[in-house]
Design a protein around this motif. Sequence first.
Motif, PDB file in Angstrom:
ATOM      1  N   PHE A   1       0.832  -1.198   0.000  1.00  0.00           N
ATOM      2  CA  PHE A   1       0.000   0.000   0.000  1.00  0.00           C
ATOM      3  C   PHE A   1       0.869   1.251   0.000  1.00  0.00           C
ATOM      4  O   PHE A   1       0.596   2.219  -0.718  1.00  0.00           O
ATOM      5  CB  PHE A   1      -0.956   0.001   1.186  1.00  0.00           C
ATOM      6  N   GLN A   2       1.936   1.226   0.818  1.00  0.00           N
ATOM      7  CA  GLN A   2       2.855   2.370   0.842  1.00  0.00           C
ATOM      8  C   GLN A   2       3.462   2.590  -0.549  1.00  0.00           C
ATOM      9  O   GLN A   2       3.602   3.721  -1.013  1.00  0.00           O
ATOM     10  CB  GLN A   2       3.977   2.134   1.864  1.00  0.00           C
ATOM     11  N   ALA A   3       3.819   1.474  -1.182  1.00  0.00           N
ATOM     12  CA  ALA A   3       4.433   1.565  -2.518  1.00  0.00           C
ATOM     13  C   ALA A   3       3.463   2.177  -3.526  1.00  0.00           C
ATOM     14  O   ALA A   3       3.858   2.982  -4.381  1.00  0.00           O
ATOM     15  CB  ALA A   3       4.892   0.187  -2.981  1.00  0.00           C
ATOM     16  N   LEU A   4       2.193   1.809  -3.409  1.00  0.00           N
ATOM     17  CA  LEU A   4       1.183   2.375  -4.319  1.00  0.00           C
ATOM     18  C   LEU A   4       1.018   3.864  -4.054  1.00  0.00           C
ATOM     19  O   LEU A   4       0.966   4.681  -4.980  1.00  0.00           O
ATOM     20  CB  LEU A   4      -0.176   1.688  -4.100  1.00  0.00           C
ATOM     21  N   LYS A   5       0.963   4.209  -2.766  1.00  0.00           N
ATOM     22  CA  LYS A   5       0.754   5.612  -2.394  1.00  0.00           C
ATOM     23  C   LYS A   5       1.885   6.495  -2.878  1.00  0.00           C
ATOM     24  O   LYS A   5       1.664   7.611  -3.343  1.00  0.00           O
ATOM     25  CB  LYS A   5       0.647   5.716  -0.859  1.00  0.00           C
ATOM     26  N   SER A   6       3.109   5.959  -2.795  1.00  0.00           N
ATOM     27  CA  SER A   6       4.255   6.788  -3.169  1.00  0.00           C
ATOM     28  C   SER A   6       4.551   6.716  -4.652  1.00  0.00           C
ATOM     29  O   SER A   6       5.455   7.363  -5.133  1.00  0.00           O
ATOM     30  CB  SER A   6       5.488   6.343  -2.376  1.00  0.00           C
TER      31      SER A   6
END
Lengths: 381, 670
Positions: free
Chosen positions: A249-254
């Motif tokens: 999720f962090q990877a998608l957000k960033s």
Amino acid sequence: MNYYTPFLEVTKTIYEAGGEDLKKCYQCGTCTAVCPWGSVREFSPRYIFKLAQHGLEGYEGDELWLCSTCRTCVDRCPRGVGIIDVFTSMRSIIAQTGLIPPTLRTVLGSINSNGNPWAGKREDRNIWAKELDIKKFQSGTEYLYFSCCAPSYDPRTKKLAVATSRLLKEAGIDFGIFGKEESCCGESIRKTGDYTTYEKLLDSNISLFNSNGVKKIIAQSPHCLHSFKNEYPSKGGNYETIHYTQILFQALKSGRLKAKKGFNKKVTYHDPCYLGRHNGIYDEPREILKSIPELNFVEMLRVREQSFCCGGGGARMWMETPKEERFGVLRIKEALSVGAEVIATACPYCIQMLEDGRTALGVEDRIQVMDISEILSSVVF
Amino acid sequence: MDKPRVGVFICHCGTNIAGKVNIEEVKKFASGLEDVVFATDYKFMCSDPGQELVGKAIREHNLNRVVVAACSPLMHESTFRRVCMLSGINQYLFQMANIREQCSWVTEDPELATSKAKAIVSGAVAKARYLEPLRIKEVPINPNILIIGGGIAGIQAALECAEAGNKVILVEKSPSIGGHMAQFDKTFPTLDCSACILTPKMTAVGQHPNIQLMTYSEVKEIDGYVGNFRVKILNKAKYVDHNKCTGCGICMTKCPYKAPNEFEEGLAMRKAIYTPFPQAVPNKPVIDKETCVYFKTGKCRACEKFCEPKAIKFDDTDREVEVNVGAIIVATGYELFDTRSIPQLGYKKYDNVLTGLEFERINNAAGPTAGKILLKDGTEPKSVAILHCIGSRDKNYHEYCSRVCCMYALKYAHLIKEKTGADVYNCYIDMRCFGKGYEEFYHRLTEEGVDFIRGKATTVLNYNDAKVLYPEMVESIGLTDSEEDRKKLLVRVEDTLLKKTMWLPVDMVILCNAMESRKDAKEIARLLNISIGKDGFFLEKHPKLAPVSTATDGVFLAGTCQGPKDIPDTVAQASAAAAAAISLVQRNKVVIESATASINEELCSGCRICNDICPFTAITFDEAKNKSVVNDALCKGCGTCASACPSSAITANHFTDRQIFAEIEGLLNV
């Protein structure tokens, strides 16, 4: 004619085995009324506790092995009784006598000889990664990716580890894996009451992890997450553990991960007990789904803290359940009732139990069971 | 100071001390200490003969210091100080040695306990040598009494105080007194009509010459100390001149703007100009600024047009009033637990799931359904489930029992049977019928044919959701797609006596939700300088021996703000608080703490560190002299300032450095 009298010696034994919370139970019946078993058969955990409080025979029967440790009762118990711990303690007393369900004996045997519950060979542990060019974990690697035993030995859930590791690589995350030196995280084993085997597993893994400088772990399965996060520290294993959905999720957000196409289906999400109720992670999997273009997200009735157990926890995965009593069937029905074409989840056990439900109902053409990693993988690559 | 002549008295406290500590040994040890001219022991020092012993010894042996080795100072320091005073020596020349709570009760080994007792006595004697006589201080007391909260507790307390001849200021936040009791229909166990027993008291309050009633008002600030409180009260703008208003009520009928009626628990609407209920005291309306459209747009003014005595006053303003009182009684009441915190019960999700107070309003003849028990669609229920312990006895919300719910659950069962004849299910864990006539009421109820299910209900589903999740269950219990069945709610509960988990198909669910402390309790506690207990309610001084006092002298508690209770107990506690307040103020003078801090002006550098550090705001600054000054009346002698002062200019009387060091040396030199 039966004459009954309490036998408090037995009660004290249960307290000493870790079932002290038994004392707090005031027999309100909340646990029994909220237990998922109540949807398919009669089962009163409260009654078992009353027998145990008196030290009477009856608590050691088959019903002791029904608990899937889903935690619905613990969350609602007005006295704060650690119901799962009481069940595990009672199981440990029986385990010492060797009277555990026969299928579990096989599982424990496999753990002891091969470090996994699936009767698979130790050397085959990371065959799933063969064609993926994933490096071996060594000191200095940021994350250990722990795939869980299931993807190593079960063809259906093998796809989860493949999908997740590809996504982690794509997102530029520095991670490595172990192979045959690694053993089962032990979470389900602890719930069988075989504390000896469980401690052996922890000692083995902790010594492997510590000697290789493991600091952070990405867990595929919420069960492994639970074990590393909550049970390993007291044995000297302190690792910052996250679930794969959190880091993805962090990877998608960033922006490190991007969906390149849409997923034009109606999708609902089943909260795994060990991700949701046990570890409080409800949002990241949903956020991942909602960020995928064209994906039509719908919620079922029993979601988040009220999620309905798939039936795989508490070592139930390896116990016999009559077809008409399988939770997976009920959950697939619930998903169908909201018109879902895909039921998404984030746990290898849930995947297996839901697939079993789907097959049992014969609705393969109406609904698919997919892991978050599989859905995300299908739109990223 | 003349040479110390110390008398040491060692108490057996029955076997509490003597059972662990060797009294003979301690006595022998004490007699051998320097300056000790008399040492004895007795079974119960606090008893009459025990106290006599002390008095006699003071006289016969010319003692000028007394040490009693017994229980904790909290228990009997004041007892023995009084003996000293009556025997002619200053009370502050007395020192207590705690060899019970701090010794015999907490030490396992008798030898260790005895040596510890010796050390404690040695410490007490060492300190006693340096004790100084302190002046007894008295302040005058204002005879007026402030009562915060106009529910039944506040009303009862107000009437008791007023009848005793004291002037009472009764402050109530809402436009009328009456509180929650005014919302009830019938009260258990006698089934008295609540309004019928409450309104005479309300009227008496409104008419009593000694009671100054301030409704629609809030206490904003409290300064001062016991006997001399200065209170600032905000009289909110009512926008209606109550001196001119005749209470005719025409304005309310003409007002076009509405808001959810708080008194009706949101089940009905009220106007922007309103009295909370028809029997309101004062029976004159106020204008709710938030709802009245005049305050937003300047339009309407319908009330003004129709008001004959010209009582509408749109230019009214909030006013601050200051009053001086000698005692304060807190009677701010309770709130109910918000059942939305348990989404599984369907409150505010499904129709016909009600809280206790909502059901109370439905039963009340002046309520939204004129007293008929009706479902949302206007029909009568044929079956009702009453769920006990919602949010109470539950570690996830409130661990305590709310005390009144079992009784009102029975009351509801009775009212439902009487008015509708519907099937009633009470899902309970225990039946708590502790009061006078309560168990008899329960007995009466069982004869009405209520189905009691011993188990805590966990889930409520409506027909549609139940059909999705449990289709076979819905069918097997005989529910069909008929219009009637589709309105049903399904309640899940294990009958623990039968060991069978059940689904109850009912038309209406009543939740007995927990009584909890009000959300503004923390603010009130701060204003009054009182504590809040773990359960969120105001903390009494001692749960058994001082249930209406607080740790703050002069502030008393009454009613549910101190803990869940029924009307009989509330009224009893209110009378008790009134008695305590009257007892205090009729003394004309009150003795305040003598062991206060004093600042040596010569040493004070004017740094003012002590000013802010004082938890009782007892230290002020004299700008002219550039020195800090202790207000003796507010000072509690906690010693914080004395330890903080960088110039060592502050003496904590009765706990001076010399006294404390002596005590330490006494403890260690055994």
